[in-house]
Design an enzyme around this catalytic site. Structure first.
Site, PDB file in Angstrom:
ATOM      1  CG  ASP A 164      23.334   5.175  -8.887  1.00  0.00           C
ATOM      2  OD1 ASP A 164      23.962   5.299  -7.811  1.00  0.00           O
ATOM      3  OD2 ASP A 164      23.178   6.103  -9.691  1.00  0.00           O
ATOM      4  CE1 TYR A 198      37.850   9.703  -3.106  1.00  0.00           C
ATOM      5  CE2 TYR A 198      39.919  10.250  -2.018  1.00  0.00           C
ATOM      6  CZ  TYR A 198      39.028   9.309  -2.487  1.00  0.00           C
ATOM      7  OH  TYR A 198      39.312   7.978  -2.334  1.00  0.00           O
ATOM      8  CE  LYS A 210      36.758   8.000   0.100  1.00  0.00           C
ATOM      9  NZ  LYS A 210      35.887   6.854  -0.208  1.00  0.00           N
ATOM     10  CG  ASN A 235      48.477   6.873  -3.119  1.00  0.00           C
ATOM     11  OD1 ASN A 235      47.604   7.393  -3.806  1.00  0.00           O
ATOM     12  ND2 ASN A 235      49.336   7.567  -2.393  1.00  0.00           N
ATOM     13  CD  GLU A 293      45.042   6.910 -16.105  1.00  0.00           C
ATOM     14  OE1 GLU A 293      43.814   6.789 -16.046  1.00  0.00           O
ATOM     15  OE2 GLU A 293      45.619   7.574 -16.971  1.00  0.00           O
ATOM     16  CE  LYS A 306      51.330   9.718 -18.013  1.00  0.00           C
ATOM     17  NZ  LYS A 306      51.601  11.010 -17.363  1.00  0.00           N
ATOM     18  CD  GLN A 347      54.722  15.309  -7.655  1.00  0.00           C
ATOM     19  OE1 GLN A 347      55.905  15.350  -7.972  1.00  0.00           O
ATOM     20  NE2 GLN A 347      53.782  15.030  -8.526  1.00  0.00           N
ATOM     21  CB  THR A 348      57.276  11.782  -0.969  1.00  0.00           C
ATOM     22  OG1 THR A 348      56.731  12.744  -0.059  1.00  0.00           O
ATOM     23  CG2 THR A 348      58.680  12.173  -1.355  1.00  0.00           C
TER      24      THR A 348
HETATM   25  N1  LIG Z   1      42.623   3.103  -4.909  1.00  0.00           N
HETATM   26  C1  LIG Z   1      43.102   3.836  -3.942  1.00  0.00           C
HETATM   27  O1  LIG Z   1      44.300   4.119  -3.918  1.00  0.00           O
HETATM   28  C2  LIG Z   1      42.213   4.381  -2.848  1.00  0.00           C
HETATM   29  C3  LIG Z   1      42.788   5.216  -1.883  1.00  0.00           C
HETATM   30  C4  LIG Z   1      41.978   5.705  -0.873  1.00  0.00           C
HETATM   31  C5  LIG Z   1      40.652   5.345  -0.804  1.00  0.00           C
HETATM   32  N2  LIG Z   1      40.114   4.538  -1.765  1.00  0.00           N
HETATM   33  C6  LIG Z   1      38.690   4.198  -1.670  1.00  0.00           C
HETATM   34  O2  LIG Z   1      38.496   2.810  -1.868  1.00  0.00           O
HETATM   35  C7  LIG Z   1      37.256   2.568  -2.527  1.00  0.00           C
HETATM   36  C8  LIG Z   1      37.469   1.730  -3.774  1.00  0.00           C
HETATM   37  O3  LIG Z   1      38.383   2.413  -4.638  1.00  0.00           O
HETATM   38  P1  LIG Z   1      38.923   1.777  -5.999  1.00  0.00           P
HETATM   39  O4  LIG Z   1      40.353   2.193  -6.130  1.00  0.00           O
HETATM   40  O5  LIG Z   1      38.580   0.347  -6.076  1.00  0.00           O
HETATM   41  O6  LIG Z   1      38.107   2.634  -7.059  1.00  0.00           O
HETATM   42  P2  LIG Z   1      37.330   2.162  -8.372  1.00  0.00           P
HETATM   43  O7  LIG Z   1      36.972   3.425  -9.088  1.00  0.00           O
HETATM   44  O8  LIG Z   1      38.121   1.147  -9.120  1.00  0.00           O
HETATM   45  O9  LIG Z   1      36.035   1.480  -7.770  1.00  0.00           O
HETATM   46  C9  LIG Z   1      34.932   2.182  -7.278  1.00  0.00           C
HETATM   47  C10 LIG Z   1      33.706   1.570  -7.906  1.00  0.00           C
HETATM   48  O10 LIG Z   1      32.550   2.208  -7.351  1.00  0.00           O
HETATM   49  C11 LIG Z   1      31.582   2.234  -8.366  1.00  0.00           C
HETATM   50  N3  LIG Z   1      30.554   3.239  -8.092  1.00  0.00           N
HETATM   51  C12 LIG Z   1      30.665   4.584  -8.185  1.00  0.00           C
HETATM   52  N4  LIG Z   1      29.504   5.161  -7.889  1.00  0.00           N
HETATM   53  C13 LIG Z   1      28.636   4.147  -7.607  1.00  0.00           C
HETATM   54  C14 LIG Z   1      27.273   4.116  -7.236  1.00  0.00           C
HETATM   55  N5  LIG Z   1      26.572   5.238  -7.127  1.00  0.00           N
HETATM   56  N6  LIG Z   1      26.691   2.905  -7.021  1.00  0.00           N
HETATM   57  C15 LIG Z   1      27.391   1.752  -7.166  1.00  0.00           C
HETATM   58  N7  LIG Z   1      28.691   1.731  -7.528  1.00  0.00           N
HETATM   59  C16 LIG Z   1      29.302   2.917  -7.741  1.00  0.00           C
HETATM   60  C17 LIG Z   1      32.367   2.583  -9.624  1.00  0.00           C
HETATM   61  O11 LIG Z   1      31.635   2.231 -10.791  1.00  0.00           O
HETATM   62  C18 LIG Z   1      33.622   1.769  -9.424  1.00  0.00           C
HETATM   63  O12 LIG Z   1      33.560   0.530 -10.082  1.00  0.00           O
HETATM   64  C19 LIG Z   1      36.653   3.953  -2.789  1.00  0.00           C
HETATM   65  O13 LIG Z   1      35.785   4.273  -1.741  1.00  0.00           O
HETATM   66  C20 LIG Z   1      37.860   4.855  -2.750  1.00  0.00           C
HETATM   67  O14 LIG Z   1      37.507   6.186  -2.421  1.00  0.00           O
HETATM   68  C21 LIG Z   1      40.868   4.045  -2.784  1.00  0.00           C
END
Ligand SMILES: NC(=O)c1ccc[n+]([C@@H]2O[C@H](COP(=O)([O-])OP(=O)(O)OC[C@H]3O[C@@H](n4cnc5c(N)ncnc54)[C@H](O)[C@@H]3O)[C@@H](O)[C@H]2O)c1
Length: 347
Positions: free
Chosen positions: A68, A163, A167, A192, A205, A214, A234-235
């Site tokens: 963690d 969120y 960031k 995204n 998801e 779905k 929404q776009t």
């Molecule tokens: N997927 C997107 O569209 C998107 C968009 C903008 C930003 N992000 C950012 O990209 C990064 C990765 O996103 P993702 O889509 O792969 O999400 P995800 O949820 O699939 O992966 C994030 C991982 O972080 C792990 N995690 C959470 N808390 C933790 C902790 N305390 N210690 C260790 N691991 C921990 C979770 O278990 C998870 O496996 C994130 O920072 C997210 O905010 C993603």
């Protein structure tokens, strides 16, 4: 950002330099581990708080740790010996998750403060932070026919509650660790991301995976209806995972982008209604749309202005949505069928 620091040239990154990637049990970081492994890096340390059995991707030969990173004491062994740190761990999900669990999202600040300090103390040469388009001022996103967001649109700040603010503050840490302490940091604002090996069920998801699942469910249950949040107008723009990992690599290693937030997304804007039409076309089906107007829908419109990334990297994410969506649909269908047979899958 204002700083007089001179960017000194790095020694060449060696294939046996230690690379640390957090959030590696999740979607993007899991794919990033795979990407660097395929490039021949031999000392990758992948870290996530999820038990190893729940990781989307486990790359054989990669040191994989269940720890963690919101606990400071764990971040030091995580960063030990690191030349580069990619911190992608975050408690996050799609709109349904980030609108409902704002405190969980805000608490990711613990991961980011401890990880950047540990990376610095370990003497890491470069540190990557995954920011988000949710850091942008929401007042600029109230119309589905949006003007695409450029990097300067984060300030004056009015980020997405929870969120987005987390960031923004974590970006600021990256800027100051460079300005005050000279650690080279990289900040990408993802728009995204979607693709195979991501969350597709369970509430975290995002829209592309949710619409694929779905649709698959509707076909399987012979009930050709689809529930959608909001009125579907929404776009958004959606970036394919392969573009995302390539972009991370390029941004991290670009000296002109140190401590400088940059969009990483596509500028192909679609409405959620259009997204569903694309999924229908892939699946060869027509669904009756049922709109849940009280469902979480996020901002009305959001797109990525790619002027800056094109100027800096001479590149922008370019996988067409139709192509990426087909690969994603096929992967989710495979997962769905495997689960239906009673086999264990990661959702
Ligand atoms: N997927 C997107 O569209 C998107 C968009 C903008 C930003 N992000 C950012 O990209 C990064 C990765 O996103 P993702 O889509 O792969 O999400 P995800 O949820 O699939 O992966 C994030 C991982 O972080 C792990 N995690 C959470 N808390 C933790 C902790 N305390 N210690 C260790 N691991 C921990 C979770 O278990 C998870 O496996 C994130 O920072 C997210 O905010 C993603």
């Amino acid at each position: 950002m204002e700083t007089n620091r001179i960017v000194e040239k790095d020694p060449k990154l060696k294939k046996d330099d230690q690379i640390v990637i957090t959030g590696a049990g999740g979607f993007i970081a899991g794919n990033l581990v795979k990407y660097f492994h395929a490039k021949g890096f031999t000392r990758i340390r992948a870290v996530d708080k999820k038990p190893l059995s729940e990781w989307y991707l486990r790359v054989p030969g990669v040191e994989s740790l269940c720890l963690d990173c919101s606990v400071e004491a764990n971040c030091h062994p995580v960063c030990e010996g690191a030349v580069e740190v990619y911190n992608l761990a975050a408690d996050m999900g799609g709109m349904g998750f980030i609108e409902r669990f704002r405190i969980e999202c805000l608490r990711s600040v613990l991961i980011n403060t401890h990880m950047i300090e540990a990376a610095y103390k370990a003497g890491a040469r470069r540190y990557f932070f995954s920011s988000s388009a949710c850091a942008y001022n929401t007042l600029l996103q109230q119309d589905p026919n949006v003007r695409a967001l450029k990097e300067t649109d984060a300030y004056p700040a009015m980020a997405e509650r929870g969120y987005g603010w987390e960031k923004l503050i974590s970006e600021m840490f990256c800027e100051e660790y460079w300005a005050e302490r000279g650690m080279k940091t990289a900040i990408a604002r993802f728009h995204n991301v979607y693709g195979p090996n991501g969350t597709w069920d369970g509430g975290r998801e995002k829209a592309p995976a949710a619409m694929c699942r779905k649709t698959i469910e509707a076909i399987d249950k012979k009930d050709l209806r689809i529930k959608m949040w909001g009125d579907g107008s929404q776009t958004r723009s959606f970036m394919y995972i392969d573009d995302c990992v390539k972009g991370i690599d390029m941004i991290m290693h670009c000296d002109k982008l140190i401590a400088t937030p940059i969009n990483l997304g596509t500028s192909e804007l679609v409405s959620i209604n259009e997204l569903v039409s694309k999924v229908e076309k892939i699946a060869g089906v027509k669904l009756k749309r049922e709109y849940d107007l009280s469902g979480p829908r996020g901002v009305a419109g959001r797109n990525s202005d790619n002027t800056f990334i094109k100027k800096m990297l001479n590149w922008e994410p370019n996988t067409p949505l139709d192509t990426g969506l087909r690969a994603t649909y096929n992967w989710i269908k495979e997962q769905y069928e495997t689960r239906k047979k009673g086999h264990r899958v990661v959702e």
